[in-house]
Design an enzyme around this catalytic site. Sequence first.
Site, PDB file in Angstrom:
ATOM      1  N   LYS A 169       0.825  -1.207   0.000  1.00 50.44           N
ATOM      2  CA  LYS A 169       0.000   0.000   0.000  1.00 50.44           C
ATOM      3  C   LYS A 169       0.864   1.265   0.000  1.00 50.44           C
ATOM      4  O   LYS A 169       0.380   2.353   0.273  1.00 50.44           O
ATOM      5  CB  LYS A 169      -0.930  -0.001   1.217  1.00 50.44           C
ATOM      6  CG  LYS A 169      -1.966  -1.115   1.179  1.00 50.44           C
ATOM      7  CD  LYS A 169      -2.922  -1.025   2.353  1.00 50.44           C
ATOM      8  CE  LYS A 169      -3.976  -2.113   2.279  1.00 50.44           C
ATOM      9  NZ  LYS A 169      -4.927  -2.069   3.407  1.00 50.44           N
ATOM     10  N   TYR A 272       4.937 -15.536  16.643  1.00 45.40           N
ATOM     11  CA  TYR A 272       6.377 -15.729  16.776  1.00 45.40           C
ATOM     12  C   TYR A 272       6.792 -15.895  18.234  1.00 45.40           C
ATOM     13  O   TYR A 272       7.778 -16.557  18.532  1.00 45.40           O
ATOM     14  CB  TYR A 272       7.131 -14.568  16.140  1.00 45.40           C
ATOM     15  CG  TYR A 272       6.888 -14.448  14.657  1.00 45.40           C
ATOM     16  CD1 TYR A 272       7.295 -15.454  13.790  1.00 45.40           C
ATOM     17  CD2 TYR A 272       6.244 -13.346  14.117  1.00 45.40           C
ATOM     18  CE1 TYR A 272       7.072 -15.370  12.431  1.00 45.40           C
ATOM     19  CE2 TYR A 272       6.007 -13.245  12.753  1.00 45.40           C
ATOM     20  CZ  TYR A 272       6.423 -14.259  11.911  1.00 45.40           C
ATOM     21  OH  TYR A 272       6.186 -14.170  10.567  1.00 45.40           O
TER      22      TYR A 272
END
Length: 292
Positions: A169, A272
């Site tokens: 974007k 994570y």
Amino acid sequence: MNNLLLKYIEDLEKKQFSKNTLDAYVRDVSRFIDFVKNREEDIREIETVTIMAYIQYLQKERKAVSSIVRNIVSLRNFYKYLMKKGIISENPVMDYEIPKIKHNIPKILSIEEVDKLLSFPDLSVNKGIRDKAMLEVMYATGMKVSELLNLTTYDINLKLCYIKCKDGKRQERIIPIGSFAVNCLQEYLRIRTELNIYNLDLLFLNLKGVQMTRQGFWKIIKYYAEEAGIDKTINSFTLRHSFAVHLLQNGADIKSVQELLGHKDLSATQIYSTISRKNKIAEVYKNTHPRA
């Protein structure tokens, strides 16, 4: 019907989605339009039952849950657009419950495996110098493949040791890089002019002097993983995943890792932490159990 889709595509293009996201939306909506057409229904007059039938159709086609979820989101946005334009008065997808996705924990490399992978490019040839620089930058920054391949020479600052990274974007983030990546980039820039036969601004080029494809980069990673004898299923995101987990294992806070990865939602980064904890438990067990 096709006219509706064309106008919707024009609306999507104004929102500056990445090419991959735009292609996925268009593909999902096109497939649904064909499905509705075969049922001899009008796309502007369907009810939730048609959505249910379509989801069952996707399930019979053995589509992954993640693919089905994306299809539902694509159709929700399409019907939001039709409502906004006054073409329909009710969104038939709005109340359809999105199935939960069972997240597969991504594979990561150990620090030792990363060292092995990054040591294999042949620095006596231009290709090896370029490959080494690409791999070092990816591990140093954790950026996506598309972000790496779209870097320009204006995005790197070797004196101040950072890289400007733009996502799909065009939102920009600044990522610091360490001495290994800086040194490899310096070496690569010395030979880059020999590859840059078309005088392009792109930082990394293939051997034909044009932009490297995602598939081309995937082949590079696969080749060096095989050469290094790494017996794990890896993909183009493996170094990004490893980057995140290694930072957390070495004391980085999760908000900083989120910012470095460019995640908008913290939940996307928290996966994570799970990997980091599991790896730490496994390491503790290995080092302390008498029969480990």
